[in-house]
Design an enzyme around this catalytic site. Structure first.
Site, PDB file in Angstrom:
ATOM      1  N   GLU A  16       0.851  -1.287   0.018  1.00 43.35           N
ATOM      2  CA  GLU A  16       0.057  -0.035  -0.169  1.00 43.35           C
ATOM      3  C   GLU A  16       0.860   1.157  -0.037  1.00 43.35           C
ATOM      4  O   GLU A  16       2.097   1.096   0.142  1.00 43.35           O
ATOM      5  CB  GLU A  16      -0.966   0.005   1.472  1.00 43.35           C
ATOM      6  CG  GLU A  16      -2.161  -0.586   1.181  1.00 43.35           C
ATOM      7  CD  GLU A  16      -3.166   0.225   0.489  1.00 43.35           C
ATOM      8  OE1 GLU A  16      -2.744   1.132  -0.133  1.00 43.35           O
ATOM      9  OE2 GLU A  16      -4.431  -0.293   0.311  1.00 43.35           O
ATOM     10  N   ASN A 148     -10.405   5.423   2.143  1.00 40.81           N
ATOM     11  CA  ASN A 148      -9.640   5.082   1.014  1.00 40.81           C
ATOM     12  C   ASN A 148      -9.459   6.177  -0.026  1.00 40.81           C
ATOM     13  O   ASN A 148     -10.385   7.185   0.135  1.00 40.81           O
ATOM     14  CB  ASN A 148      -9.898   3.788   0.388  1.00 40.81           C
ATOM     15  CG  ASN A 148      -8.660   2.720   0.520  1.00 40.81           C
ATOM     16  OD1 ASN A 148      -7.587   3.007   0.401  1.00 40.81           O
ATOM     17  ND2 ASN A 148      -9.269   1.384   0.623  1.00 40.81           N
ATOM     18  N   ASP A 198      -9.866   1.558  -4.516  1.00 38.39           N
ATOM     19  CA  ASP A 198      -8.866   1.519  -3.303  1.00 38.39           C
ATOM     20  C   ASP A 198      -8.161   2.970  -3.433  1.00 38.39           C
ATOM     21  O   ASP A 198      -8.761   3.871  -3.519  1.00 38.39           O
ATOM     22  CB  ASP A 198      -7.893   0.244  -3.387  1.00 38.39           C
ATOM     23  CG  ASP A 198      -7.273  -0.075  -1.888  1.00 38.39           C
ATOM     24  OD1 ASP A 198      -6.894   0.752  -1.457  1.00 38.39           O
ATOM     25  OD2 ASP A 198      -7.489  -1.333  -1.586  1.00 38.39           O
TER      26      ASP A 198
END
Length: 291
Positions: A16, A148, A198
């Site tokens: 991430e 997100n 995302d």
């Protein structure tokens, strides 16, 4: 057709928050599940990591050097990559023990925004917090299941925030002087079953690039909320996109291997890797924390 390559076969459980450092010419990123911060040098292919005693969900470089971190439970400062984090607001949501921080980014004024999520994914109690340069903390918005997709328009007056499980991206007006948000509007709702929005980033033309978890692709969305391009990524769980290189025209996409069965991993063996491709329009430079 974009040519996509795996630049780092990281096999991350939950890769991430890729962040290009213009000063160092490296890509920082995290593996949330393994509680690691990584520094990847595309010129040499070397990836260096360090671990913490709790997950780092997102971070930003500081203008004076080092980093601001949103760890599992709160905000910390890190003076150098190998240093020890110092608490700023270490227990932001102590009354919600299942919550943890997730996605975040700095706006053009150097404020650090980071949102939380319910770890059980049962309650829509995710909250967006703003950490100001004076280290004051403010509750900015709430009501999401998984916070997100934080990104800002080129003029900084629009903030995007997605709720991944609900497949929605919202847009807010942003007062650049005060950091106050205006009312939310629906920017884009993705159809169920084709990937969930995302992490994200914006480019110089104001297009919003979203990585689709469980969607094996990233999409470029116009400022009017229309998908104008899709780029297939050879990993089912795409988590975030960033733009780097000297011209900010190299897109980097982090992915996750968590939750994938043996058949899926055999079909896409570089799941959990970092992928890249070239774009026509440069991404916006990553802002640094002014605190």
């Amino acid at each position: 057709m974009r040519q996509v390559e795996c630049v780092l076969d990281a096999k991350a459980a939950l890769g991430e928050c890729p962040r290009w450092s213009a000063r160092q010419k490296v890509l920082y990123w995290v593996d949330i599940a393994r509680q690691e911060l990584h520094r990847f040098d595309p010129a040499t292919g070397q990836d260096t990591k360090r671990a913490f005693d709790q997950p780092v969900a997102c971070f930003a470089e500081r203008r004076g050097g080092g980093f601001v971190l949103a760890m599992r439970d709160g905000f910390w400062l890190l003076d150098e990559f190998d240093g020890e984090p110092r608490p700023v607001h270490p227990q932001v949501e102590a009354h919600l023990p299942e919550n943890r921080f997730n996605d975040g980014r700095c706006d053009p004024m150097g404020r650090f925004w980071a949102g939380t999520m319910d770890g059980t994914k049962k309650a829509s109690n995710g909250t967006l917090w703003r950490l100001d340069p004076d280290l004051g903390i403010h509750r900015a918005a709430s009501g999401t299941l998984t916070s997100n997709g934080l990104a800002f328009s080129p003029d900084g007056r629009t903030m995007y925030w997605s709720d991944t499980p609900n497949h929605i991206v919202r847009a807010y007006g942003l007062d650049m002087e005060t950091g106050a948000l205006g009312p939310a509007r629906t920017f884009l709702t993705f159809p169920f079953g084709k990937g969930r929005p995302d992490g994200a980033a914006t480019d110089e033309e104001g297009h919003y690039w979203s990585a689709l978890y469980d969607g094996a692709r990233v999409v470029r969305v116009s400022p009017q909320g229309r998908i104008v391009e899709e780029v297939d990524i050879p990993s089912r769980h795409c988590t975030m996109i960033a733009f780097g290189g000297d011209d900010r025209r190299t897109a980097y996409v982090t992915t996750a291997a968590q939750g994938l069965d043996a058949e899926e991993l055999a079909r896409r063996p570089r799941s959990g890797g970092i992928f890249s491709f070239r774009v026509d329009v440069p991404g916006l430079p990553e802002q640094e924390f002014a605190g």
